[in-house]
Enzyme design. Structure first.
Site, short mmCIF file in Angstrom:
data_model
loop_
_atom_site.label_atom_id
_atom_site.label_comp_id
_atom_site.label_asym_id
_atom_site.label_seq_id
_atom_site.Cartn_x
_atom_site.Cartn_y
_atom_site.Cartn_z
N PRO A 1 0.94 -1.21 -0.01
CA PRO A 1 0.05 -0.11 0.07
C PRO A 1 0.75 1.26 0.15
O PRO A 1 2.04 1.28 0.31
CB PRO A 1 -0.90 0.00 1.42
CG PRO A 1 0.12 -0.93 2.05
CD PRO A 1 0.92 -1.89 1.50
N TYR B 1 -9.38 13.54 -10.82
CA TYR B 1 -10.35 12.28 -10.72
C TYR B 1 -11.45 12.73 -10.26
O TYR B 1 -12.29 11.95 -9.76
CB TYR B 1 -9.41 11.58 -9.64
CG TYR B 1 -8.01 11.06 -9.95
CD1 TYR B 1 -7.73 10.28 -10.91
CD2 TYR B 1 -7.02 11.56 -8.96
CE1 TYR B 1 -6.24 10.23 -11.15
CE2 TYR B 1 -5.77 11.41 -9.13
CZ TYR B 1 -5.47 10.47 -10.16
OH TYR B 1 -4.19 10.34 -10.17
N CYS C 1 -4.58 29.48 -13.44
CA CYS C 1 -5.32 29.76 -14.54
C CYS C 1 -5.99 28.95 -15.10
O CYS C 1 -5.31 28.32 -16.23
CB CYS C 1 -4.26 30.58 -15.46
SG CYS C 1 -3.66 32.10 -14.45
N TYR D 1 -0.18 11.36 -2.94
CA TYR D 1 -0.50 11.63 -4.51
C TYR D 1 -0.66 13.25 -4.41
O TYR D 1 -1.43 13.40 -5.50
CB TYR D 1 -1.40 10.94 -5.26
CG TYR D 1 -1.28 9.35 -4.89
CD1 TYR D 1 -0.16 8.87 -5.61
CD2 TYR D 1 -1.74 8.51 -4.11
CE1 TYR D 1 0.14 7.35 -5.65
CE2 TYR D 1 -1.51 6.95 -3.80
CZ TYR D 1 -0.57 6.67 -4.88
OH TYR D 1 -0.14 5.43 -4.88
N1 LLP Z 1 1.20 -1.08 -6.30
C1 LLP Z 1 1.16 -0.74 -7.45
C2 LLP Z 1 1.80 -1.72 -8.62
C3 LLP Z 1 0.83 0.48 -7.79
O1 LLP Z 1 0.57 0.72 -9.26
C4 LLP Z 1 0.28 1.35 -6.83
C5 LLP Z 1 -0.27 2.87 -7.15
C6 LLP Z 1 0.34 0.92 -5.56
C7 LLP Z 1 0.80 -0.48 -5.29
C8 LLP Z 1 0.00 1.71 -4.34
O2 LLP Z 1 -1.41 1.95 -4.45
P1 LLP Z 1 -2.21 2.73 -3.10
O3 LLP Z 1 -2.08 1.80 -2.01
O4 LLP Z 1 -1.51 4.08 -2.74
O5 LLP Z 1 -3.42 2.96 -3.60
N2 LLP Z 1 -2.79 9.18 -8.29
C9 LLP Z 1 -3.73 8.54 -8.02
C10 LLP Z 1 -3.34 7.08 -7.39
C11 LLP Z 1 -2.30 6.38 -8.44
C12 LLP Z 1 -1.85 4.93 -8.05
C13 LLP Z 1 -0.70 4.63 -8.72
N3 LLP Z 1 -0.58 3.11 -8.08
C14 LLP Z 1 -4.30 9.22 -6.80
O6 LLP Z 1 -4.09 10.40 -6.68
O7 LLP Z 1 -5.47 8.73 -6.34
#
Ligand code: LLP
Length: 439
Positions: free
Chosen positions: A298, A341, A368, A397
């Site tokens: 995570p 998003y 802007c 993020y």
């Molecule tokens: N593992 C892999 C292969 C991933 O691609 C990601 C996130 C994670 C783990 C971790 O995911 P998390 O537990 O943080 O959800 N920019 C977006 C989220 C993009 C996630 C990219 N990959 C946002 O702001 O919500």
């Protein structure tokens, strides 16, 4: 849920009616360090990571918790997570560099990415990383070739990222396990099996396991369990076909987090209990080895709630019969998530915390772009120029996706705990922003 559940664990209101984090008055912090300011609460960082690690280890003997550094990565975090015993999921040279400087054991670093460049693979090898999560056929050939050049007798351990064709029911841009995704190799279309056979050709590559990550900000635990079952089916199928031996299983990250009071954070305890129970039963039912290494990775779930963004109100504009815009000194440059998003957030008036909500405002950024509105409908007390807005759940993020749009410097970052505040990233200067431009 209560608004306190969105804030870091140390959040209090002090006698001045100011928000206090880690024993520090945020109004004073804003004066000292300026705004926009990102605050990270050390106690929350520790508790979230330690809880996840303990829960995982309580459920599974051989368990590794990786932190997905893309959520936010900085030297202070690297030192903290190393001390707490976390491993890492990294995707770039700079992410590796920060880990290296903090003295991370490369044995627990996994290199990810859907287009790992030759330079990244070489940098990973040079740093001692031996675990790679394969996302395409080029990865296989490159790791075999560069790996042999780096250390002729070394064996590299690969996990194949599978695309199980399961919808995680999150935002389309965060859905990664469906048939039409740039990530992973398909099970049904035979690509994953072809990749497994391609790995077997190389004497210095060992396919130790499988990986899946069907999306981010996921609340649908049924989809995650379905993906788990699909991946175990693959392990059983390949064992029968070519004696594949599953030794590591990475169940990805994606744990959903509440950003406003209408949402509920994924219950980590229940999720890990149910997942490990399903895993144990699934391995047994298929006659697979039950002594495997279980990995979770995570990002957001460990860090989002530890962060709070602090902004100063610079303008209040009442549009007759339409709505009232509050303009703050940050926006899509430091938080692109609402624009990208449609992500929801909640704001608090950090300098008058006990005052009752009086009206609804739209909270606009200073960039802007008409879409630069962080919150469309924010209920707040009567808000005036100079007030301080705090937006909780800002830890993941936001800074990593920040930009210099309009050539506005990116914010400073302060770590708070036990009444102390430490600047961990200085505010970008105009010179910093212009440093790469040549005449
Ligand atoms: N593992 C892999 C292969 C991933 O691609 C990601 C996130 C994670 C783990 C971790 O995911 P998390 O537990 O943080 O959800 N920019 C977006 C989220 C993009 C996630 C990219 N990959 C946002 O702001 O919500």
């Amino acid at each position: 849920m209560a608004r306190w559940q969105l804030l870091p664990h140390t959040a209090r209101v002090n006698a001045l009616q100011h928000l206090e984090l880690g024993g520090c008055d945020v109004v004073s912090l804003a004066e000292q360090f300026g705004t926009p300011l990102y605050l990270y609460d050390e106690a929350t960082l520790r508790v979230q990571a330690t809880d996840a690690l303990n829960l995982l280890r309580a459920q599974w003997n051989d368990a590794t918790l990786l932190y997905a550094t893309k959520a936010y990565w900085a030297p202070f975090l690297a030192r903290l997570y190393r001390e707490l015993g976390l491993g890492l999921d990294v995707t770039s040279e700079a992410e590796i560099l920060i880990a290296q400087h903090a003295g991370f054991d490369p044995e627990i670093i996994y290199l990810h990415g859907n287009n790992k460049t030759p330079a990244e693979i070489r940098a990973a090898l040079a740093s001692g990383i031996t675990h790679f999560v394969v996302d395409n056929f080029e990865d296989i050939a490159r790791i075999a070739e560069f790996g042999a050049a780096h250390a002729p007798s070394r064996i590299y351990r690969l996990l194949l990222r599978l695309s199980p064709n399961i919808d995680a029911h999150t935002h389309r841009y965060m859905t990664t396990g469906v048939a039409d995704s740039k990530f992973g190799l398909g099970i049904q279309n035979g690509m994953a099996e072809r990749a497994a056979r391609a790995i077997a050709v190389h004497a210095n590559l060992d396919l130790v396991g499988l990986h899946f990550h069907i999306g981010s900000q996921v609340f649908d635990t049924d989809a995650l369990r379905e993906a788990l079952a699909a991946v175990l089916d693959v392990a059983a199928d390949w064992r029968a076909k070519f004696a594949f031996d599953l030794r590591e299983l990475n169940i990805g990250g994606g744990w959903g987090v509440a950003y406003d009071q209408a949402q509920t954070t994924l219950d980590m305890d229940a999720f890990l209990r149910n997942t490990t129970r399903a895993l144990r039963a699934g391995l047994r039912a298929r006659g697979l080895n039950e002594q495997i290494k279980l990995i979770a990775e995570p990002g957001r779930g460990l860090i989002a709630r530890a962060g709070v963004a602090l902004y100063r109100v610079g303008s209040v504009k009442e549009l007759p019969n339409v709505r009232t815009y509050i303009a703050i000194d940050g926006g899509m440059g430091d938080n692109v998530r609402p624009a990208l998003y449609n992500a929801s957030y909640q704001a608090l008036l950090a300098n008058r915390m006990e005052e009752r909500d009086a009206r609804e405002y739209a909270i606009a950024g200073r960039y802007c772009e008409q879409g630069d509105v962080l919150i469309e409908r924010a209920r707040l007390p009567e808000t005036r120029i100079g007030d301080l807005l705090a937006i909780p759940v800002a830890g993941a993020y936001q800074l990593p996706m920040a930009s210099n749009y309009n050539l506005i410097p990116r914010p400073a970052v302060v770590l708070v705990g036990d009444g102390h505040a430490r600047l961990t990233r200085r505010r970008e200067s105009l010179e910093d922003m212009l440093a790469c431009d040549l005449e």
